[in-house]
Scaffold this motif. Structure first.
Motif, short mmCIF file in Angstrom:
data_model
loop_
_atom_site.label_atom_id
_atom_site.label_comp_id
_atom_site.label_asym_id
_atom_site.label_seq_id
_atom_site.Cartn_x
_atom_site.Cartn_y
_atom_site.Cartn_z
N GLU A 137 -52.18 17.52 44.12
CA GLU A 137 -51.24 16.47 43.72
C GLU A 137 -50.10 16.34 44.72
N GLY A 138 -49.97 15.14 45.29
CA GLY A 138 -48.87 14.87 46.21
C GLY A 138 -48.89 15.72 47.45
N ALA A 139 -50.04 16.39 47.73
CA ALA A 139 -50.21 17.28 48.89
C ALA A 139 -49.43 18.58 48.73
N TYR A 140 -49.05 18.92 47.50
CA TYR A 140 -48.42 20.22 47.28
C TYR A 140 -49.50 21.24 46.87
N SER A 141 -49.14 22.24 46.11
CA SER A 141 -50.00 23.44 46.00
C SER A 141 -50.98 23.45 44.85
N ASP A 142 -51.01 22.44 44.00
CA ASP A 142 -51.91 22.50 42.86
C ASP A 142 -52.49 21.12 42.61
N HIS A 143 -53.72 21.08 42.12
CA HIS A 143 -54.32 19.81 41.75
C HIS A 143 -53.75 19.36 40.40
N HIS A 144 -53.64 18.07 40.22
CA HIS A 144 -53.13 17.54 38.96
C HIS A 144 -54.03 18.02 37.82
N PRO A 145 -53.45 18.36 36.67
CA PRO A 145 -54.26 18.91 35.56
C PRO A 145 -55.41 18.00 35.13
N ASP A 146 -55.28 16.69 35.34
CA ASP A 146 -56.33 15.76 34.93
C ASP A 146 -57.42 15.58 35.98
N ILE A 147 -57.31 16.26 37.12
CA ILE A 147 -58.26 16.09 38.21
C ILE A 147 -59.10 17.35 38.36
N THR A 212 -49.03 6.65 55.14
CA THR A 212 -49.46 7.86 54.43
C THR A 212 -48.48 8.17 53.31
N PHE A 213 -48.99 8.78 52.24
CA PHE A 213 -48.10 9.27 51.19
C PHE A 213 -47.34 10.47 51.71
N GLU A 214 -46.07 10.46 51.49
CA GLU A 214 -45.19 11.49 52.03
C GLU A 214 -45.01 12.64 51.04
N LEU A 215 -45.07 13.86 51.55
CA LEU A 215 -44.62 15.02 50.77
C LEU A 215 -43.25 15.44 51.27
#
Length: 476
Positions: A137-147, A212-215
């Motif tokens: 999610e958002g290129a941070y450290s965890d995938h979104h719970p719904d993915i 690109t989506f920014e983190l």
């Protein structure tokens, strides 16, 4: 998914060829871009239900692009080594008309209204774009719970790395011949090490961030994941360079990476800090580094003992999270906290911490970052590249990853050799260089002076002429 064994590269089918070999077949007319695109789409259909590497497959447009490429090549209008080659995009590179969600629920299903510069450049090179690849999610450290997170094709019980998880899984599993990726704290290097691939995080600004989506703007590096250093050279050469749409993109001309990657490495100096590399490293990692060093020596490179500013590096690891959080809070200001219920808990917590950091504390981080950059710059007055592991431990299982929230020491160890080079902006190349445990891949990292990706690719290509780690493929 059961454990997957490797097959010998010598008998690899089309989907496990490297990009360089496929490009030669396409140019010679031995295989059609349409045939390859159809085969790739069929393989995605057969395997990706289990691997989950794609967020969106764009089959119809991929076939149209393949047909166009085939017609152009037949007509003598060959554009170069990406012409007709199936690639895929990490889902933070916007592609006009295609949903580009950056791993979020917030943007799921929303078509982009323009192409990222990287996408435009790949189109210009004649690449066939198979789709958007899943990411955290958002290129941070965890995938979104719904993915449903991508699964490692070597063994589904092991980590894929983050955030370019889909880019690595698809490339390793033969579901594309290379992929775009990004790296803010290690997000090209961890996935490559986890899946036996080659990846380059270029100098910050070498590749445009437009579209690109920014983190975290000053930490985000756009790069590529590939099957070899020569493949990475082709991809990087296609997407790098100045961009009027991104004033932060560097104005430096793009070298002929493909030609330079073929140069011999005799006489190049590789710096090694044995104490820093060995600090807490497990036996598999130490053995891998020692073997890699011997390979470089046999190729004619010189190993140079040195002292890395390890204390500054440790501070940079501590500084990275709050620094990233502040910049992420700015990037998400339009939707967080106003639409906070659409965010997963990990990214939401990061944004909250970024909003809470004081200005003076942030300035102290910036000053320490400037000092570290200067000290690392100074290292390269005496060496051409620095050799480190990607991480000091063997490949991590998903169970081990699930405990990271309660093990700050493990998090710091995982980041020790990655995020500090996002802080300094230096280019890094990751190469598969060993295996451990249940035959899982492991990787080394080479770092060079800013804007010197050419030396990294030169060393990487030479290493891969002398080793076969990059030729290992997961089955089927």
């Amino acid at each position: 998914m059961e454990n997957i064994k490797q097959n010998p590269a010598a008998t690899a089918p089309f989907h496990h060829l490297d990009l360089t070999a496929l490009a030669a077949l396409i140019r010679a007319g031995d295989v059609s871009p349409v045939e390859i695109a159809q085969a790739q789409l069929q393989r995605i259909d057969e395997l990706d239900g289990a691997l989950r590497s794609y967020a969106c497959v764009t089959a119809a447009s991929a076939l149209r692009e393949a047909e166009t490429a085939a017609a152009e090549i037949r007509g003598g209008r060959y554009r170069g080594p990406l012409h007709g080659v199936p690639l895929a995009l990490k889902d933070l590179f916007r592609r006009k008309g295609v949903p580009t969600a950056a791993g979020t629920a917030l943007h799921r299903g929303v078509p982009a209204d323009h192409d990222a510069t990287v996408v435009r450049r790949l189109r210009k090179a004649g690449a066939v774009l198979l789709g958007q690849l899943q990411m955290s999610e958002g290129a941070y450290s965890d995938h979104h719970p719904d993915i449903d997170a991508p699964r490692n094709p070597w063994n589904a019980g092991y980590w894929t790395g983050i955030s370019s998880s889909g880019s690595a899984v698809a490339t390793a599993a033969g579901l594309c011949f290379g992929a775009t990726a990004s790296d803010t704290g290690g997000s090209i290097r961890w996935p490559c090490a986890a899946t036996g691939l080659t990846g380059i995080k270029p100098t910050w600004g070498r590749v445009s961030r437009h579209g690109t989506f920014e983190l975290a703007a000053s930490l985000d590096h756009m790069g590529v994941i590939a099957r070899s250093a020569r493949d990475a050279a082709i991809l990087l050469e296609a997407i790098a360079g100045p961009d009027p749409l991104d004033p932060t993109a560097l104005q430096a001309p793009v070298p002929d990476y493909t030609r330079l990657a073929a140069a011999p490495v005799a006489g190049l100096r590789i710096g090694v800090d044995a104490d820093w590399n060995g600090d807490g490293a497990d036996p598999c990692t130490q053995a891998m580094l020692a073997a890699a060093a011997h390979v470089f020596q046999d190729l004619g490179a010189t190993l140079v003992p040195l002292r890395f500013p390890a204390a500054d590096g440790e501070q940079a690891v501590r500084d990275w999270a709050p620094h990233c959080a502040v910049e992420a809070a700015v990037a998400h200001a339009g939707t967080y906290p106003s639409r906070g219920n659409a965010y997963g808990p990990v990214l939401a917590a990061v944004l909250e911490s970024g909003r809470a950091l004081s200005g003076p504390d942030y300035q102290r981080i910036l000053l320490r970052r400037m000092a570290l950059r200067g000290k690392v710059d100074a290292l390269f007055t005496g060496i051409d590249a620095l050799l480190t592991p990607v991480q000091p431990m063997a490949p991590l299982t998903l169970h081990a990853i699930s405990t990271l929230g309660t093990q700050p020491g493990l998090v710091a160890a995982l980041q020790r050799y990655t995020c500090l080079f996002d802080m300094t902006g230096h280019p890094c190349l990751t190469l598969p260089a060993g295996q451990c445990g249940a035959g899982m891949p492991m990787g080394i990292q080479l770092v060079a002076a800013r804007l010197d990706e050419a030396t990294l690719l030169q060393l990487g290509a030479a290493f891969q002429t002398a080793t076969q780690w990059h030729l290992r493929r997961p089955l089927p």
